[in-house]
Design a protein around this motif. Structure first.
Motif, PDB file in Angstrom:
ATOM      1  N   TYR A 298       3.491   0.491   3.855  1.00  0.00           N
ATOM      2  CA  TYR A 298       2.821   2.151   4.355  1.00  0.00           C
ATOM      3  C   TYR A 298       2.109   2.751   3.292  1.00  0.00           C
ATOM      4  O   TYR A 298       1.840   4.636   3.854  1.00  0.00           O
ATOM      5  N   LYS A 299       2.664   2.464   1.808  1.00  0.00           N
ATOM      6  CA  LYS A 299       2.364   3.642   1.287  1.00  0.00           C
ATOM      7  C   LYS A 299       2.234   2.261  -0.090  1.00  0.00           C
ATOM      8  O   LYS A 299       1.597   1.724  -0.145  1.00  0.00           O
TER       9      LYS A 299
ATOM     10  N   GLU B 164       3.803   1.541  -5.561  1.00  0.00           N
ATOM     11  CA  GLU B 164       4.083   2.691  -7.098  1.00  0.00           C
ATOM     12  C   GLU B 164       3.387   2.419  -8.248  1.00  0.00           C
ATOM     13  O   GLU B 164       2.537   1.583  -8.675  1.00  0.00           O
TER      14      GLU B 164
ATOM     15  N   LEU C  10      -6.169   7.550  -1.494  1.00  0.00           N
ATOM     16  CA  LEU C  10      -5.283   7.635  -0.762  1.00  0.00           C
ATOM     17  C   LEU C  10      -5.844   7.782   0.921  1.00  0.00           C
ATOM     18  O   LEU C  10      -6.045   9.196   1.092  1.00  0.00           O
TER      19      LEU C  10
ATOM     20  N   THR D 228      -1.477   6.039   6.190  1.00  0.00           N
ATOM     21  CA  THR D 228      -0.564   5.801   5.820  1.00  0.00           C
ATOM     22  C   THR D 228       0.031   5.323   7.436  1.00  0.00           C
ATOM     23  O   THR D 228       0.470   6.001   7.716  1.00  0.00           O
TER      24      THR D 228
ATOM     25  N   THR E 104       9.255   1.626   3.474  1.00  0.00           N
ATOM     26  CA  THR E 104       8.279   1.635   3.078  1.00  0.00           C
ATOM     27  C   THR E 104       7.670   0.580   2.522  1.00  0.00           C
ATOM     28  O   THR E 104       5.674  -0.273   1.701  1.00  0.00           O
TER      29      THR E 104
END
Length: 335
Positions: free
Chosen positions: A34-35, A38, A44, A47, A56
């Protein structure tokens, strides 16, 4: 290797390199995160997590799926709906809740690289019924058709990909047959323009092709890809049912593990975001050229009708150029 893999996939789906990259398109991902991944350069949106987890990222699957779509639609807005738990499964209540939230977020496309085998479903099980709400809300839905691993026999396409209106995506691979076709030539194995998917994840070890994958960059300085490449359905596809999968797309990706190893993995999960990303780029291009939006209820038929015949079998593979032209025609005044 990542750049080589993405370049081969891009050329395999025949998408123009000069196409728009998803600007003003909003894509939702139903998966294990839900993010965003990296270090991802991403716009975005929302989320949301609808499972009981403090993480996450319940597994790396969602990040691998998202980065494939990003390669085609890098300027799109991405929203994430965490519906897959640590075991790689998702329940109908979590899925339905995720759908309810997504409908409120003005999405253009949803990618579902997950599914459930609902034996005998004719497109009206709980998963298919839940996703139908997105279709009714004017959101295009792309879903993985499922995988048939040796120890997990799948008799049909998974749900919700089985739902009418959902674009069900299976896997394909473009193989390099340069060595086989030119037995008298001194050619490295694999040829410089091809690659073997190695090492692979344990799960995919039994469902990869024996031939190297075409890198779409020419076999050698002497031999071109034309005449030496063959499109094949992935051996891990489920049995086609009810006219599905609707289309096939390259079904592999490579990612770097914590110890620095580049690891290949296969599955229809990775074919779906290729179609989603391609659609994101095409919808953005159509809007930029015409100021119009391709209706979501036409997307499945447009993808199916523009797909290209393969060298083997009756299934067809995604053709980005033909799909772009058909989408432009769909919004022209004559239609």
């Amino acid at each position: 290797m990542w750049e080589t893999v993405i370049s081969s996939i891009w050329d395999c789906v025949n998408l123009p390199r000069t196409i728009a990259t998803g600007d003003d398109i909003h894509i939702g991902f139903f998966d294990s995160v839900y993010k965003p991944p990296e270090n991802a350069d991403i716009t975005l949106g929302h989320t949301e997590s609808v499972i009981e987890s403090d993480s996450t990222e319940t597994n790396i699957h969602g990040a691998n799926v998202t980065t494939l779509a990003l390669a085609f639609a890098s300027e799109a807005t991405y929203s994430f709906y965490q519906v897959v738990n640590e075991s790689g499964r998702f329940g109908i209540s979590e899925f339905a809740e995720g759908i309810a939230r997504a409908i409120q977020h003005d999405l253009d496309l949803i990618n579902i690289s997950a599914g459930a085998h609902m034996k005998g479903c004719q497109g009206y099980c709980a998963f298919c019924s839940a996703v139908s709400r997105c279709l009714q809300a004017g959101i295009g839905v792309v879903a993985a058709a499922g995988n048939e691993f040796p120890d997990e026999q799948t008799e049909q396409v998974n749900c919700p990909a089985n739902r009418e209106g959902v674009i069900a995506v299976g896997g394909m691979i473009t193989e390099c047959h340069c060595i086989e076709n030119n037995p008298d030539a001194d050619i490295d194995d694999p040829p410089p323009g091809a690659f073997y998917p190695s090492p692979v994840t344990d799960e995919s070890a039994d469902v990869i092709h024996e031939h190297p994958i075409c890198g779409q960059a020419g076999c050698t300085t002497e031999f071109t890809c034309i005449g030496n490449q063959r499109d094949r359905p992935w051996v891990g596809n489920p049995t086609p049912t009810r006219g599905k999968p609707d289309v096939l797309a390259p079904c592999y990706t490579v990612y770097t593990t914590d110890d620095g190893t580049e690891l290949f993995t296969f599955g229809s999960s990775f074919a779906a975001p290729v179609v989603t990303g391609t659609l994101g780029a095409i919808l953005s291009e159509v809007a930029a050229e015409t100021g119009k939006t391709v209706p979501a209820d036409k997307l499945r038929s447009l993808v199916r009708d523009s797909a290209a015949m393969m060298d083997q079998g009756e299934l067809k593979t995604l053709d980005g150029t033909r799909l772009l032209n058909d989408c432009l025609a769909a919004v022209s005044p004559d239609n």
